[in-house]
Design an enzyme around this catalytic site. Sequence first.
Site, PDB file in Angstrom:
ATOM      1  N   ILE B 127       0.841  -1.190   0.000  1.00 22.75           N
ATOM      2  CA  ILE B 127       0.000   0.000   0.000  1.00 22.75           C
ATOM      3  C   ILE B 127       0.879   1.244   0.000  1.00 22.75           C
ATOM      4  CG2 ILE B 127      -1.843   1.226   1.216  1.00 22.75           C
ATOM      5  CD1 ILE B 127      -2.346  -1.451   2.714  1.00 22.75           C
ATOM      6  N   GLY B 128       0.772   2.047  -1.049  1.00 24.31           N
ATOM      7  CA  GLY B 128       1.616   3.235  -1.165  1.00 24.31           C
ATOM      8  C   GLY B 128       0.919   4.480  -0.661  1.00 24.31           C
ATOM      9  N   SER B 130       2.016   6.446   2.882  1.00 30.62           N
ATOM     10  CA  SER B 130       2.911   7.356   3.606  1.00 30.62           C
ATOM     11  C   SER B 130       4.062   7.848   2.738  1.00 30.62           C
ATOM     12  CB  SER B 130       3.490   6.658   4.830  1.00 30.62           C
ATOM     13  OG  SER B 130       2.487   6.445   5.780  1.00 30.62           O
ATOM     14  N   GLU B 248     -10.509  -2.394   6.366  1.00 29.42           N
ATOM     15  CA  GLU B 248      -9.126  -2.455   6.825  1.00 29.42           C
ATOM     16  C   GLU B 248      -9.036  -2.397   8.339  1.00 29.42           C
ATOM     17  OE1 GLU B 248      -6.549   0.675   5.429  1.00 29.42           O
ATOM     18  OE2 GLU B 248      -4.979  -0.016   6.780  1.00 29.42           O
TER      19      GLU B 248
END
Lengths: 333, 378
Positions: B127-128, B130, B248
Amino acid sequence: MNDLRSILTEQVDRLIGDAGGIALLRQIEAGEWPAELWAGLEAQGLALALVPEAAGGVGLSWGDAAAIWQVLGRHGAPAPIAETMLAGALLASAGIEVPEGPLGLACGSAAVPYGRHVARIVLLEGNTVALHEPGEIRPAGNVGREPRDAVMPGPRIARALLPNEFGPRAGLLGRALIRSAVIAGALERVLALTVDWANTRKQFGRPIGKFQAVQQQLAAMAGEVAAVSVAVGQAARAADAHGLSGAAFEIGCAKVVAGEAATLGAATAHQVFAAIGITEEHELHHFTRRLWSWREEGGTERFWAAEIGRAALSRGGANLWPDLTARDPQGSN
Amino acid sequence: MRFDLPDTPPDSEALRAELRAFLSEAGRNWSPGTRARSWMGFNRGFSRQVGERGWIGMTWPKKYGGHERSSLERIVVLEEMLAVGAPVGAHWIGDRQSGPLILRLGTEEQRLRILPGIARGELAFCIGLSEPDAGSDLAALRTKAERDSNGWVLNGRKIWTTFAHKSDYMIALVRTSPAPEGGSRHAGLSQFLVDLTLPGITIRPIRDLAGEDSFNEVTFDDVKLRPDDLLGQEGAGWAQATSELGFERSGPDRYLSSFPALSTGIDALNAAPQPGAEVTIGRMVARLATLRGMSLSVGGMLERGESPQVEAALVKDAGNLFEQALPEHLRNLLDPGDASPELREMLGVLAQLAPTFSLRGGTREILRGIIARDLGLR
């Protein structure tokens, strides 16, 4: 929540709300009997709510009852209606006709809620239930200043065996479920009061609720309030599926979580209210003192945790998870 | 805020039995440290086995490699995996987040190209989100994709990207147009499906405090993306990226991360009984049963198509508190000399891993801010 349940809880909410609010709690703490409220509760059939329809009652489920008790707790539980409902259920299940008036539950050494006001005493010993006239009364109170009296049983009116589904600890389990549910409701009330105060009270030029330090505390409290509600719901559903005796695990879990949440909730509320919250004049303490008291009634966190923990230890690590999932309701959808 | 009582799927005991048999065989040689790492364990071989069993992408349509089962059946699978600390990291993100996002927002071509590989346990996702200057303040991100004649050119840097160095794809949230002057910074963000083998991508593992490579810095240097690498709608990236947060944040991975230590701890306490241990164990079990009810409750709401974002934030916060406290409770019950070697190994791993529980997927402070807003304080 199903329709019937929401209608019932709204009715009870309105009835108790109309009966007097904080003024009523003050009267009860001064030793008065909430006669008008009681008459209203009886008129709604609540005293016989858990008595099967065949026995002249309403035949509500434990789930319905717990939802009503939660509403009761929101108002500080200003009458022994939950105990009367439970006592009625126990009497009826043993084939004893349920008398009119508030009933006092007596089991073990526990004090009888509103003992000085009750019409009859329902004495629980193992799996026998007995109906007595009240005998000698030694008045006492808890930290919530609710009547918690020692009542000697007077002449016996009836005595019978409880069906197996209630087991030998029906009084304790029922009281634990009641206390968990009223704690859930009282915590909802305390959270609402505290949020309202945080949005009203200004310091440093803005409402204290705008400070993250306050927001974070109240968010944590909201988590606990939600947890108790879920734990109570699970306990009542288990009681409906397996009887009180078969729901000991879920009821114990609910009482543990309720007690822990009461501790955190009361502490957080007082921290946010600061000095005004500990004055006699303020309404907060009527709820927080009850929360502290109710932790002790129907078995403490320590008591129930020890029972749950002993079972988990004796079953061993490999069974912990399978035992938990094996308790899921099956085939419900 | 509302927590309806959870449903349980029909015949879940049969599914659980199947899972337990599989996991006891597959997990014969997992070390206590592996079990303690739980979903931070990355094992492609294991994920392929799970895929073969049909336990990844369970709820997706069959034409995309899914199995058209209910989301509550999927939760049964997640629970059983986590209860034994299975190393599910290689398929966890794809199954939980990236796959559902592609299913909902992707083009037919993207779905057919990607989803079957996730469901087979072959494609791993990261997951991109931060960036060096955008953590909790995610909208401050600066990585950008600019249009060119062939599609998009991606430049910038993502950081703390878990398993980027082992993954096949990243779903990246990047800026595709400047935030409007005086408008919301949430505008102008888009999501891309980034093939991590593309030229111009540099992945540098960042050694963590446990001495392991789990997260990374990912640099994009003129990375050429095709027009159909855009996921969903241009400019709708913020809403898309936050729409899956209910899934999530409410799942069993938010309260079971350290659960294997509890079963192991119970056995250690039976071998070396400690006075009063039953009270602490009972408190943990009571919390566990309640958190499970809360998590399943949100699962039920998601199944019905509701959007319980606040409830999910609350489950995650409460769950993280539990999974962080659990190893500390065990430490308070057993001195190292009394603990079994298995428990000592687990507690060692968990001490180093536990700080991340309330960071990953939204920090405790962010979650409590969401709850506070719902309470009417913000």
